[in-house]
Design a protein around this motif. Structure first.
Motif, PDB file in Angstrom:
ATOM      1  N   UNK A   1       0.826  -1.195   0.000  1.00 50.42           N
ATOM      2  CA  UNK A   1       0.000   0.000   0.000  1.00 50.42           C
ATOM      3  C   UNK A   1       0.859   1.243   0.000  1.00 50.42           C
ATOM      4  N   UNK A   2       0.326   2.334   0.508  1.00 52.06           N
ATOM      5  CA  UNK A   2       1.098   3.574   0.482  1.00 52.06           C
ATOM      6  C   UNK A   2       0.920   4.338   1.784  1.00 52.06           C
ATOM      7  N   UNK A   3       1.856   5.270   2.027  1.00 52.64           N
ATOM      8  CA  UNK A   3       1.822   6.111   3.214  1.00 52.64           C
ATOM      9  C   UNK A   3       1.999   7.562   2.794  1.00 52.64           C
ATOM     10  N   UNK A   4       1.222   8.423   3.439  1.00 53.17           N
ATOM     11  CA  UNK A   4       1.367   9.861   3.254  1.00 53.17           C
ATOM     12  C   UNK A   4       1.772  10.456   4.600  1.00 53.17           C
ATOM     13  N   UNK A   5       3.006  10.920   4.667  1.00 55.05           N
ATOM     14  CA  UNK A   5       3.507  11.484   5.917  1.00 55.05           C
ATOM     15  C   UNK A   5       3.329  12.994   5.888  1.00 55.05           C
ATOM     16  N   UNK A   6       2.816  13.539   6.990  1.00 59.63           N
ATOM     17  CA  UNK A   6       2.514  14.968   7.045  1.00 59.63           C
ATOM     18  C   UNK A   6       3.737  15.831   7.302  1.00 59.63           C
ATOM     19  N   UNK A   7       4.890  15.209   7.611  1.00 59.53           N
ATOM     20  CA  UNK A   7       6.062  15.996   8.002  1.00 59.53           C
ATOM     21  C   UNK A   7       5.983  16.345   9.475  1.00 59.53           C
ATOM     22  N   UNK A   8       4.952  17.053   9.851  1.00 57.16           N
ATOM     23  CA  UNK A   8       4.621  17.282  11.259  1.00 57.16           C
ATOM     24  C   UNK A   8       3.104  17.243  11.383  1.00 57.16           C
ATOM     25  N   UNK A   9       2.637  16.780  12.529  1.00 58.39           N
ATOM     26  CA  UNK A   9       1.208  16.593  12.708  1.00 58.39           C
ATOM     27  C   UNK A   9       0.469  17.923  12.732  1.00 58.39           C
ATOM     28  N   UNK A  10      -0.629  17.983  12.017  1.00 54.87           N
ATOM     29  CA  UNK A  10      -1.568  19.097  12.101  1.00 54.87           C
ATOM     30  C   UNK A  10      -2.935  18.574  11.686  1.00 54.87           C
ATOM     31  N   UNK A  11      -3.977  19.059  12.355  1.00 49.82           N
ATOM     32  CA  UNK A  11      -5.310  18.543  12.078  1.00 49.82           C
ATOM     33  C   UNK A  11      -5.753  18.862  10.661  1.00 49.82           C
ATOM     34  N   UNK A  12      -5.303  19.998  10.118  1.00 53.33           N
ATOM     35  CA  UNK A  12      -5.673  20.346   8.740  1.00 53.33           C
ATOM     36  C   UNK A  12      -5.109  19.326   7.760  1.00 53.33           C
ATOM     37  N   UNK A  13      -3.886  18.853   8.016  1.00 56.12           N
ATOM     38  CA  UNK A  13      -3.293  17.837   7.154  1.00 56.12           C
ATOM     39  C   UNK A  13      -4.023  16.517   7.230  1.00 56.12           C
ATOM     40  N   UNK A  14      -4.443  16.152   8.440  1.00 56.80           N
ATOM     41  CA  UNK A  14      -5.228  14.926   8.607  1.00 56.80           C
ATOM     42  C   UNK A  14      -6.521  15.017   7.812  1.00 56.80           C
ATOM     43  N   UNK A  15      -7.216  16.142   7.932  1.00 55.12           N
ATOM     44  CA  UNK A  15      -8.483  16.318   7.217  1.00 55.12           C
ATOM     45  C   UNK A  15      -8.261  16.266   5.708  1.00 55.12           C
ATOM     46  N   UNK A  16      -7.214  16.901   5.246  1.00 57.70           N
ATOM     47  CA  UNK A  16      -6.937  16.920   3.802  1.00 57.70           C
ATOM     48  C   UNK A  16      -6.681  15.513   3.268  1.00 57.70           C
ATOM     49  N   UNK A  17      -5.809  14.774   3.928  1.00 57.74           N
ATOM     50  CA  UNK A  17      -5.431  13.455   3.398  1.00 57.74           C
ATOM     51  C   UNK A  17      -6.577  12.456   3.487  1.00 57.74           C
TER      52      UNK A  17
END
Length: 499
Positions: free
Chosen positions: A216-232
């Motif tokens: 499968x695949x992984x998308x790493x946010x670099x650093x955690x942020x809720x906006x990044x979680x929502x986007x991905x």
């Protein structure tokens, strides 16, 4: 529960091998890794990691400057392809700790992203920059290593002395990831999003190597942020891995962020680990999203031991049942007498046995021997109870969270959860301190929701007594601005002192 088929072949990443064998095939074009706007398909990862594997194959042991970047993922994959043990280094470690790790593990190379400034503690090591621009063709990987050969040396945080290097064999990585695939119904169609550091088991083995083993695949946010979680999660990701501090921030953000709630509701699996997720955060997330966070339990030396299953009951406050292939028992204080009760009340130390375990502490034969019983069980130091259906509930660490008060053995974790249900409590930790009458008295360390009007000791004692039992109520309460935490969000209870 479905039977687990353990693949102990040397090939940790079948999808990567397939992409390398057929660079023009459909598997080679599947996304593998994405960090921000930088990504690699399986074909590109094979073409990037295999030349690096060839370069480090004779290195003996390598260090990886484990920043949350594409380069770190490529470096660790290359080391695994080469069969060379990798030592992930925490970029936030101080000079003394780094000096100890380098001296103890004796790597011959340090791999880092180009342009990264390395600290003086690494100055004596030969440096190799990681090039993620894939060449036109990949090179043959070195010969397949033995499943028992060391894959990673991960240093544990030392509470009584310098960190110890846990030697993790390839066998342990494969079996843990396959057991989680069984428990979580994890497939190559899953897309994982996380923002965890990459120098420890959760972020690196589960978060990077897990998706790659499944294809499968992984998308790493670099650093955690809720906006990044929502986007991905809104753009096709199916799973989220996090630690309690991350899920707490999510729970705090949800009431004012309907887009985040909608994105989380779309996720197939929300997983929390590395510390207990407070029950009130469980409930807030479930109420806002209709999705339950599930918890798993593991540690550096054992990788993963238990989890709530995707096809099981997502019960808040538990870490589920033992994973396939893992034996788990609770023992009395003597470390050998088994606790047979499944009553949700009787506390014992968790001991585990199975193919998920580490091999040894590097250069520490005495520490290795002390960590195991004579019949091969690893002493985790974690205290737990078991519910009648086998679900495990961790109540704390033996060294810091087992409180003996008035003839009772009490786990700090359940009191902390009860305190967090009080509207005047934002954060809570519980410890024990000597008491002439009780043996130990229960002490609560509170970050109040309103510092100008903190809850009183009587108010909190009555609150806990009503929810749990009178003997579990705190006798002393300290108010703090914040609780001391480490990089993973775990509360550092040894730092809680009252002068």
């Amino acid at each position: 529960m479905s039977p687990l088929s353990l693949d102990l072949s040397p090939d940790l990443f079948p999808a990567l091998t397939e992409a390398q064998a057929d660079p023009d095939g459909p598997g080679a074009h599947r996304p593998a890794l994405r960090f921000g706007d930088r990504s690699l398909t399986y074909g590109e990862l094979a073409a990037t990691a295999s030349p690096l594997a060839a370069r480090v194959a004779e290195a003996g042991r390598i260090a990886v400057w484990a920043t949350p970047t594409l380069e770190t993922a490529v470096a660790v994959v290359a080391a695994l392809l080469a069969g060379v043990p990798a030592v992930p280094l925490n970029p936030k470690s101080g000079e003394s700790e780094l000096g100890h790790i380098v001296s103890d593990s004796a790597p011959t190379l340090v791999l880092a992203a180009p342009g990264t400034q390395l600290p003086p503690a690494l100055a004596a090591l030969e440096r190799l920059d990681i090039d993620t621009s894939a060449p036109t063709t990949s090179l043959p990987s070195p010969g397949a290593p033995d499943p028992e050969s060391p894959a990673l040396i991960v240093y544990t945080s030392g509470t009584t002395g310098p960190p110890k290097g846990a030697v993790i064999p390839r066998r342990a990585i494969a079996t843990t990831l396959d057991a989680l695939a069984d428990a979580w119904q994890w497939t190559g169609d899953d897309v994982l999003v996380h923002g965890l550091p990459l120098f420890h088991v959760h972020g690196l083995i589960l978060g990077i190597l897990g998706p790659l083993r499944r294809g499968g695949s992984v998308r790493h946010l670099g650093r955690f942020e809720t906006a990044g979680v929502a986007r991905e999660l809104s753009e096709g990701a199916t799973m989220l891995f996090g630690v309690p501090t991350m899920y707490h921030r999510i729970a705090e953000t949800l009431p004012d962020d309907p887009a985040l709630a909608k994105a989380l509701a779309r996720a197939r699996l929300l997983v929390s680990g590395s510390a207990a997720l407070p029950v009130h955060d469980h409930e807030r997330i479930a109420q806002a999203t209709g999705r339950r966070v599930i918890e798993r339990y593991g540690m550096t030396e054992t990788l993963m031991n238990t989890s709530v299953r995707a096809d099981g009951e997502p019960r808040a406050g538990t870490v589920g049942v033992p994973l396939p292939g893992v034996e788990l028992r609770l023992t009395e204080e003597d470390g050998t007498t088994a606790v047979e009760a499944y009553d949700g009340e009787t506390v014992g130390e968790i001991q585990v046995r199975g193919p998920n375990l580490f091999t040894e502490y590097l250069n520490r034969p005495e520490a290795t021997a002390a960590a195991f019983t004579e019949d091969g069980w690893f002493r985790t130091g974690d205290m737990a109870v078991r519910d009648p259906d086998g679900y495990v509930r961790i109540v704390g660490r033996k060294a810091t969270d087992l409180i003996k008060s008035g003839g009772y053995k009490i786990g700090a974790g359940e009191i902390e959860n009860a305190l967090l249900e009080h509207p005047g409590v934002r954060e809570a930790a519980v410890t024990g301190e000597p008491d002439a009458d009780l043996g130990e008295r229960i002490v609560a360390w509170i970050v109040p929701a309103d510092p100008q009007s903190p809850p009183t000791v009587d108010e909190l004692a009555d609150h806990v007594a009503r929810r749990l039992a009178p003997h579990k109520r705190p006798r002393v309460v300290h108010h703090l601005d914040a609780l001391p935490r480490n990089d993973m969000g775990k509360i550092m209870k040894r730092a809680l002192t009252h002068d």
